[in-house]
Scaffold this motif. Structure first.
Motif, PDB file in Angstrom:
ATOM      1  N   LEU A  10       2.499   6.661   6.468  1.00  0.00           N
ATOM      2  CA  LEU A  10       1.600   6.616   7.620  1.00  0.00           C
ATOM      3  C   LEU A  10       0.191   6.158   7.275  1.00  0.00           C
ATOM      4  O   LEU A  10      -0.436   5.421   8.053  1.00  0.00           O
ATOM      5  N   ILE A  11      -0.320   6.573   6.131  1.00  0.00           N
ATOM      6  CA  ILE A  11      -1.722   6.294   5.776  1.00  0.00           C
ATOM      7  C   ILE A  11      -2.069   4.803   5.870  1.00  0.00           C
ATOM      8  O   ILE A  11      -3.093   4.440   6.463  1.00  0.00           O
ATOM      9  N   PRO A  12      -1.251   3.880   5.328  1.00  0.00           N
ATOM     10  CA  PRO A  12      -1.593   2.463   5.455  1.00  0.00           C
ATOM     11  C   PRO A  12      -1.618   1.963   6.897  1.00  0.00           C
ATOM     12  O   PRO A  12      -2.369   1.038   7.214  1.00  0.00           O
ATOM     13  N   VAL A  13      -0.809   2.563   7.765  1.00  0.00           N
ATOM     14  CA  VAL A  13      -0.829   2.176   9.184  1.00  0.00           C
ATOM     15  C   VAL A  13      -2.192   2.507   9.787  1.00  0.00           C
ATOM     16  O   VAL A  13      -2.807   1.681  10.474  1.00  0.00           O
ATOM     17  N   LEU A  14      -2.685   3.699   9.499  1.00  0.00           N
ATOM     18  CA  LEU A  14      -4.004   4.096  10.003  1.00  0.00           C
ATOM     19  C   LEU A  14      -5.100   3.237   9.378  1.00  0.00           C
ATOM     20  O   LEU A  14      -6.054   2.848  10.058  1.00  0.00           O
ATOM     21  N   ALA A  15      -4.949   2.927   8.091  1.00  0.00           N
ATOM     22  CA  ALA A  15      -5.947   2.091   7.413  1.00  0.00           C
ATOM     23  C   ALA A  15      -5.997   0.694   8.023  1.00  0.00           C
ATOM     24  O   ALA A  15      -7.071   0.095   8.131  1.00  0.00           O
ATOM     25  N   ARG A  16      -4.850   0.164   8.436  1.00  0.00           N
ATOM     26  CA  ARG A  16      -4.822  -1.162   9.060  1.00  0.00           C
ATOM     27  C   ARG A  16      -5.539  -1.135  10.401  1.00  0.00           C
ATOM     28  O   ARG A  16      -6.289  -2.056  10.739  1.00  0.00           O
TER      29      ARG A  16
ATOM     30  N   GLN B   6       0.834  -1.202   0.000  1.00  0.00           N
ATOM     31  CA  GLN B   6       0.000   0.000   0.000  1.00  0.00           C
ATOM     32  C   GLN B   6       0.870   1.255   0.000  1.00  0.00           C
ATOM     33  O   GLN B   6       0.574   2.231  -0.697  1.00  0.00           O
ATOM     34  N   LYS B   7       1.939   1.237   0.775  1.00  0.00           N
ATOM     35  CA  LYS B   7       2.838   2.388   0.831  1.00  0.00           C
ATOM     36  C   LYS B   7       3.438   2.686  -0.539  1.00  0.00           C
ATOM     37  O   LYS B   7       3.461   3.842  -0.988  1.00  0.00           O
ATOM     38  N   VAL B   8       3.927   1.649  -1.192  1.00  0.00           N
ATOM     39  CA  VAL B   8       4.554   1.836  -2.502  1.00  0.00           C
ATOM     40  C   VAL B   8       3.525   2.256  -3.551  1.00  0.00           C
ATOM     41  O   VAL B   8       3.779   3.152  -4.368  1.00  0.00           O
ATOM     42  N   ARG B   9       2.363   1.641  -3.521  1.00  0.00           N
ATOM     43  CA  ARG B   9       1.331   2.007  -4.489  1.00  0.00           C
ATOM     44  C   ARG B   9       0.858   3.445  -4.302  1.00  0.00           C
ATOM     45  O   ARG B   9       0.586   4.150  -5.278  1.00  0.00           O
ATOM     46  N   LEU B  10       0.752   3.889  -3.067  1.00  0.00           N
ATOM     47  CA  LEU B  10       0.388   5.287  -2.820  1.00  0.00           C
ATOM     48  C   LEU B  10       1.444   6.216  -3.416  1.00  0.00           C
ATOM     49  O   LEU B  10       1.113   7.239  -4.027  1.00  0.00           O
ATOM     50  N   ALA B  11       2.717   5.854  -3.245  1.00  0.00           N
ATOM     51  CA  ALA B  11       3.801   6.670  -3.796  1.00  0.00           C
ATOM     52  C   ALA B  11       3.717   6.733  -5.320  1.00  0.00           C
ATOM     53  O   ALA B  11       3.859   7.802  -5.923  1.00  0.00           O
ATOM     54  N   VAL B  12       3.485   5.584  -5.939  1.00  0.00           N
ATOM     55  CA  VAL B  12       3.380   5.524  -7.401  1.00  0.00           C
ATOM     56  C   VAL B  12       2.212   6.368  -7.894  1.00  0.00           C
ATOM     57  O   VAL B  12       2.330   7.118  -8.873  1.00  0.00           O
TER      58      VAL B  12
END
Length: 269
Positions: A200-206, A13-19
């Motif tokens: 950070l966003i994926p951490v909150l999403a989890r 999720q982190k990498v996809r958000l960056a892309v």
């Protein structure tokens, strides 16, 4: 460029958000770790750790999440025609936050909040997948055996309450630090959205996916406001929202559970 990833994977999720934030074109390959697809020999030969994500650009293959994001940033800079002096991309403060967020490992925290009957069922399935792949690919047997030992080790660690306590304390400490920072700035590393926010966003999403929003987000007003804001970004909607917002999370989870259950009944691993 190819990205091997899956919505269940926090680092994916982190990498996809960056892309998505950088507007980079890539070929997407879904590799579901719960169904054991990351253990297929073709993927395993490329990445014996079997961890996601994996980013490939020609012969250049990157496994580390932060390294992938930095590589994506450099591609974005070059694609925009900016000069070589701009290649640094993320500032020192942003990188410091990225590493700080990445230090928290969600593995045991996540598994500890999954009902035992589902977690144990999937764990047994993945172990059977590993045994089947050992038989199919004798040349990779030793690497598969290491993953099998790792699977048993994970189950043993989950029986130790100290493991979960340390994970929870680490998360609480991180969120408290973010809460204090958001009292001073709009985003994690300043007034602009950066790769620190992508981390950070994926951490909150989890946390939300595990139905722990009240305990970890709503009790921190700055993070609660931040969470509402970042969910409006197009990148969030494409990477996380389409799989886990509202009823979609049940569709995503049930689809995987059905696959695992049928394969188990048929003994097709």
């Amino acid at each position: 460029m190819q990205l091997y990833h899956h919505p269940y994977s926090l680092d994916s999720q982190k990498v996809r958000l960056a892309v998505e934030e950088k507007g980079i074109d890539y070929t997407s390959y879904h590799v579901n770790p719960i169904t054991g697809k990351n253990m297929d020999s073709s993927f395993f030969k490329m990445n014996p750790s079997a961890k996601l994500p994996v980013f490939q650009n020609g012969s250049h293959i990157i496994f580390d999440t932060i390294e992938i994001i930095q590589y994506i940033e450099r591609i974005a800079v070059f694609s925009s025609g900016s000069g070589i002096d701009d290649v640094g991309c993320s500032s020192g403060e942003v990188l410091e936050w990225m590493h700080k967020i990445q230090e928290w490992n969600p593995k045991y925290f996540t598994l500890a909040h999954v009902p035992d009957k589902y977690r144990i069922y999937v764990s047994k399935f993945v172990r059977q997948v590993l045994i089947a792949r050992m038989a199919e690919s004798p040349d990779l047997a030793s690497a598969y055996h290491c993953k099998l030992r790792e699977a048993y080790d994970t189950e043993n660690k989950l029986k130790n309450p100290e493991v979960l306590r340390r994970s929870k304390e680490h998360l609480v400490g991180l969120l408290d630090e973010v809460e204090a920072q958001l009292n001073e700035t709009t985003y994690v590393a300043g007034e602009e959205f950066t790769m620190a926010d992508v981390m950070l966003i994926p951490v909150l999403a989890r946390v939300v996916l595990l139905n722990l929003k009240d305990e970890y987000i709503n009790c921190r007003p700055n993070i609660a406001e931040y969470w509402v804001k970042v969910q409006q970004r197009a990148s969030y909607k494409r990477v996380i929202g389409r799989y886990f917002n509202g009823w979609r999370k049940y569709k995503t989870l049930i689809k995987t559970w059905f696959f695992v259950h049928i394969r188990t009944l048929l003994k097709r691993y």
